[in-house]
Design a protein around this motif. Structure first.
Motif, PDB file in Angstrom:
ATOM      1  N   MET A 176       0.841  -1.190   0.000  1.00 58.84           N
ATOM      2  CA  MET A 176       0.000   0.000   0.000  1.00 58.84           C
ATOM      3  C   MET A 176       0.875   1.238   0.000  1.00 58.84           C
ATOM      4  O   MET A 176       1.906   1.275   0.673  1.00 58.84           O
ATOM      5  CB  MET A 176      -0.920  -0.009   1.222  1.00 58.84           C
ATOM      6  CG  MET A 176      -1.958   1.108   1.229  1.00 58.84           C
ATOM      7  SD  MET A 176      -1.421   2.559   2.160  1.00 58.84           S
ATOM      8  CE  MET A 176      -2.343   2.325   3.677  1.00 58.84           C
ATOM      9  N   ALA A 177       0.487   2.259  -0.785  1.00 62.41           N
ATOM     10  CA  ALA A 177       1.232   3.515  -0.844  1.00 62.41           C
ATOM     11  C   ALA A 177       0.244   4.669  -0.958  1.00 62.41           C
ATOM     12  O   ALA A 177      -0.970   4.464  -1.112  1.00 62.41           O
ATOM     13  CB  ALA A 177       2.199   3.503  -2.023  1.00 62.41           C
ATOM     14  N   SER A 178       0.778   5.872  -0.879  1.00 61.34           N
ATOM     15  CA  SER A 178      -0.073   7.066  -0.976  1.00 61.34           C
ATOM     16  C   SER A 178      -0.543   7.315  -2.394  1.00 61.34           C
ATOM     17  O   SER A 178      -1.713   7.598  -2.648  1.00 61.34           O
ATOM     18  CB  SER A 178       0.686   8.301  -0.474  1.00 61.34           C
ATOM     19  OG  SER A 178       1.163   8.129   0.830  1.00 61.34           O
ATOM     20  N   SER A 179       0.391   7.209  -3.352  1.00 55.70           N
ATOM     21  CA  SER A 179       0.065   7.532  -4.734  1.00 55.70           C
ATOM     22  C   SER A 179       1.000   6.797  -5.675  1.00 55.70           C
ATOM     23  O   SER A 179       2.050   6.287  -5.274  1.00 55.70           O
ATOM     24  CB  SER A 179       0.178   9.041  -4.975  1.00 55.70           C
ATOM     25  OG  SER A 179       1.524   9.471  -4.811  1.00 55.70           O
ATOM     26  N   LEU A 186       5.909   4.567  -6.788  1.00 62.30           N
ATOM     27  CA  LEU A 186       5.093   4.630  -5.570  1.00 62.30           C
ATOM     28  C   LEU A 186       5.701   5.591  -4.562  1.00 62.30           C
ATOM     29  O   LEU A 186       6.899   5.540  -4.286  1.00 62.30           O
ATOM     30  CB  LEU A 186       4.983   3.249  -4.927  1.00 62.30           C
ATOM     31  CG  LEU A 186       4.408   2.113  -5.769  1.00 62.30           C
ATOM     32  CD1 LEU A 186       4.331   0.834  -4.934  1.00 62.30           C
ATOM     33  CD2 LEU A 186       3.040   2.462  -6.327  1.00 62.30           C
ATOM     34  N   SER A 187       4.852   6.439  -4.001  1.00 59.97           N
ATOM     35  CA  SER A 187       5.266   7.334  -2.927  1.00 59.97           C
ATOM     36  C   SER A 187       4.470   7.007  -1.673  1.00 59.97           C
ATOM     37  O   SER A 187       3.269   6.728  -1.741  1.00 59.97           O
ATOM     38  CB  SER A 187       5.017   8.796  -3.317  1.00 59.97           C
ATOM     39  OG  SER A 187       5.250   9.648  -2.205  1.00 59.97           O
ATOM     40  N   VAL A 188       5.137   7.048  -0.531  1.00 62.91           N
ATOM     41  CA  VAL A 188       4.453   6.888   0.764  1.00 62.91           C
ATOM     42  C   VAL A 188       4.528   8.201   1.535  1.00 62.91           C
ATOM     43  O   VAL A 188       4.524   8.216   2.760  1.00 62.91           O
ATOM     44  CB  VAL A 188       5.052   5.718   1.583  1.00 62.91           C
ATOM     45  CG1 VAL A 188       4.760   4.394   0.914  1.00 62.91           C
ATOM     46  CG2 VAL A 188       6.556   5.886   1.781  1.00 62.91           C
ATOM     47  N   ARG A 189       4.561   9.295   0.796  1.00 64.12           N
ATOM     48  CA  ARG A 189       4.778  10.620   1.386  1.00 64.12           C
ATOM     49  C   ARG A 189       3.724  10.987   2.422  1.00 64.12           C
ATOM     50  O   ARG A 189       3.987  11.778   3.331  1.00 64.12           O
ATOM     51  CB  ARG A 189       4.807  11.671   0.275  1.00 64.12           C
ATOM     52  CG  ARG A 189       3.482  11.801  -0.474  1.00 64.12           C
ATOM     53  CD  ARG A 189       3.618  12.475  -1.827  1.00 64.12           C
ATOM     54  NE  ARG A 189       4.059  13.850  -1.738  1.00 64.12           N
ATOM     55  CZ  ARG A 189       4.213  14.630  -2.815  1.00 64.12           C
ATOM     56  NH1 ARG A 189       3.985  14.147  -4.032  1.00 64.12           N
ATOM     57  NH2 ARG A 189       4.596  15.871  -2.670  1.00 64.12           N
TER      58      ARG A 189
END
Length: 504
Positions: A176-179, A186-189
């Motif tokens: 799972m990631a933010s975007s 993939l970003s988990v920002r």
């Protein structure tokens, strides 16, 4: 351009007998629950995929059926290799009943094993777990009679003993990631933690498997390269899930993801502690020196940061937890592993390297029961599988270990009157036992390694000495023989000053 699809189509590619690696931690941190829910739905409708092997480093779920609980169906899962099981009571029951093959390994070892699998190296070779239940001389991490394959072996390198946790092929990674952008980056920002997302994806991709990512939004905009946690080359399929929450307590809070600072006053941070946790936490806080690197474990130790804050001692230590969080206002309970206004958020794999290499001076850990050898059990309580999470990795690397817990279980009630302790009602089950049911921490190994080990309860404090466990302190109002020695299943060594006090 990477493939975007709906959630049901994404999981339809998972074949029978696949090995699946999952990201996540309690409280919904990086939990790909939409993918897991779709996988459950497909199995209930079609009977496929079946006979899966599921691997996860930390606890995944909310204890109410999400996360790992979605997969807790006989036939859907054949084998589980888990670091922490407590967030899915249904999966615990399958393991207890012997309906699945069940292994429990240290959380840091599993997270690191993902990285080693992805790197093509021969597994994880470590001292973490020596002389505990994951040591093949004691059980090899097997949790029931249905579990027979040896996944860990004892090896010698340079005359020293190590455990080798064997690598295996990962067919599917669920993350799972933010975007994600159209390249699959993939970003988990916007997430409270990075966890092991890159290592999980790497293990699947380099095993020839697939990486399926659940994200909150698809973006056409440029994602700054520094904010990409998993490059698109590793990602096969992406699913947009706009209803995705940041975690169980927040739709989106930038102070949890380290994107902005929030005003946090004393009233916001203050926790209401029950008297037992407060007594144990206050005594444990005295074991902390100045300018120390500290880890706080789950359970009783979760109260200690609040006590130190109330004492004005926040500047005395640099705190961290295995999810990769450094400092900040640590959350407790189901949200253990997240913090507001953290100083740093690292991948959990890197955090475990920091721990196993000796990066912390002192750790405060919970204890289910302990025995005359100084062994501690937190991983299997009765017949219930709990798992160690990061407990074993942290204890192996820490210079000083302070265990915190109640003296007895089930029914114990205490009160405090100024500095005196009153035992209102005793517990029904002893926690200081002849021999622990599961060795999560080895007192023998700790003595060989020269560790400083303290055991703190509400009424008594013990120390691990070369000859065994020594009682070094009892609380005011407590009788040595009536309230301590007669309520234990073993005879500890007793410090001279306590014998002198008892004689008078």
């Amino acid at each position: 351009m990477k493939k975007w699809t709906d959630v049901d189509t994404a999981v339809a590619s998972i074949h029978d007998g696949a090995t699946i690696a999952i990201t996540g931690s309690g409280g919904g941190l990086l939990e790909p629950d939409a993918l897991l829910q779709a996988l459950e739905r497909r199995f209930l409708q079609t009977g496929h995929p079946c006979n899966l092997t599921v691997v996860h480093a930390l606890g995944v779920g909310d204890g109410q059926g999400s996360g790992l609980g979605r997969l807790a169906h006989a036939g859907l899962v054949r084998r589980v290799i888990g670091g922490h099981w407590v967030w899915s009571s249904a999966m615990q029951r399958l393991a207890e009943a012997g309906e699945i093959e069940a292994y429990s390994f240290p959380g840091g070892v599993i997270a690191t094993l993902f990285r080693e699998i992805g790197a093509g190296r021969p597994g994880v070779i470590t001292r973490v777990g020596l002389r505990t239940f994951v040591d093949p001389r004691i059980g090899g991490g097997k949790l029931n009679e249905a579990t027979t394959e040896d996944l860990v072996e004892l090896v010698q390198i340079g005359g020293e003993e190590y455990l080798r946790f064997k690598p295996f092929k990962v067919d599917v990674a669920l993350v799972m990631a933010s975007s994600a952008d159209d390249k699959g980056n993939l970003s988990v920002r916007h997430e409270p933690a990075d966890l092991d997302i890159y290592a999980v994806a790497l293990a699947a991709h380099n095993s020839g498997g697939k990486v399926i990512a659940q994200v909150k939004r698809r973006t056409d905009a440029y994602v700054p390269a520094r904010l990409v946690r998993v490059p698109g080359i590793l990602v096969d399929t992406t699913v947009e899930r706009q209803a995705q929450r940041q975690c169980a307590v927040s739709e989106y809070d930038p102070s949890l993801s380290g994107e902005a600072l929030a005003e946090v006053g004393d009233d916001d941070e203050k926790q209401t502690l029950d008297v037992m946790r407060e007594i144990v936490g206050e005594r444990a806080a005295r074991e902390l020196g100045r300018n120390q690197s500290v880890n706080f474990g789950f359970g009783f130790p979760g109260a200690i940061p609040e006590i130190l804050r109330a004492q004005g001692r926040r500047a005395d230590y640099w705190g961290s937890v295995e999810q990769g969080i450094h400092n900040g206002s640590m959350l407790d309970g189901a949200m253990f592993g997240a913090a507001r206004n953290a100083d740093a958020i690292l991948p959990s794999v890197d955090q475990f390297d920091f721990y196993s290499g000796g990066g912390i001076d002192v750790t405060f850990l919970g204890m289910g029961e302990f025995d005359a050898e100084g062994n501690v059990n937190v991983s299997k309580l009765g017949s219930t599988v709990v798992g160690p999470g990061g407990f074993m990795d942290i204890a192996q690397g820490a210079r000083k270990i302070v265990f915190c817990g109640a003296f007895e279980a089930k029914g114990l009630k205490v009160a405090r009157h100024d500095d005196r302790l009153e035992i209102v009602s005793p517990g029904s089950f002893p926690k200081l036992v002849k021999q622990v049911r599961h060795i999560t921490f080895s007192g023998v190994q700790a003595r060989l390694d020269g560790k400083e080990v303290i055991y703190i309860t509400e009424r008594a404090v013990f120390r691990l000495d070369p000859l065994g466990v020594t009682l070094i302190e009892i609380a005011e109002g407590v009788d040595l023989h009536r309230d301590v020695l007669s309520r234990m299943e073993f005879e500890p060594l007793i410090a001279d000053h306590l014998l002198q006090d008892a004689a008078h």
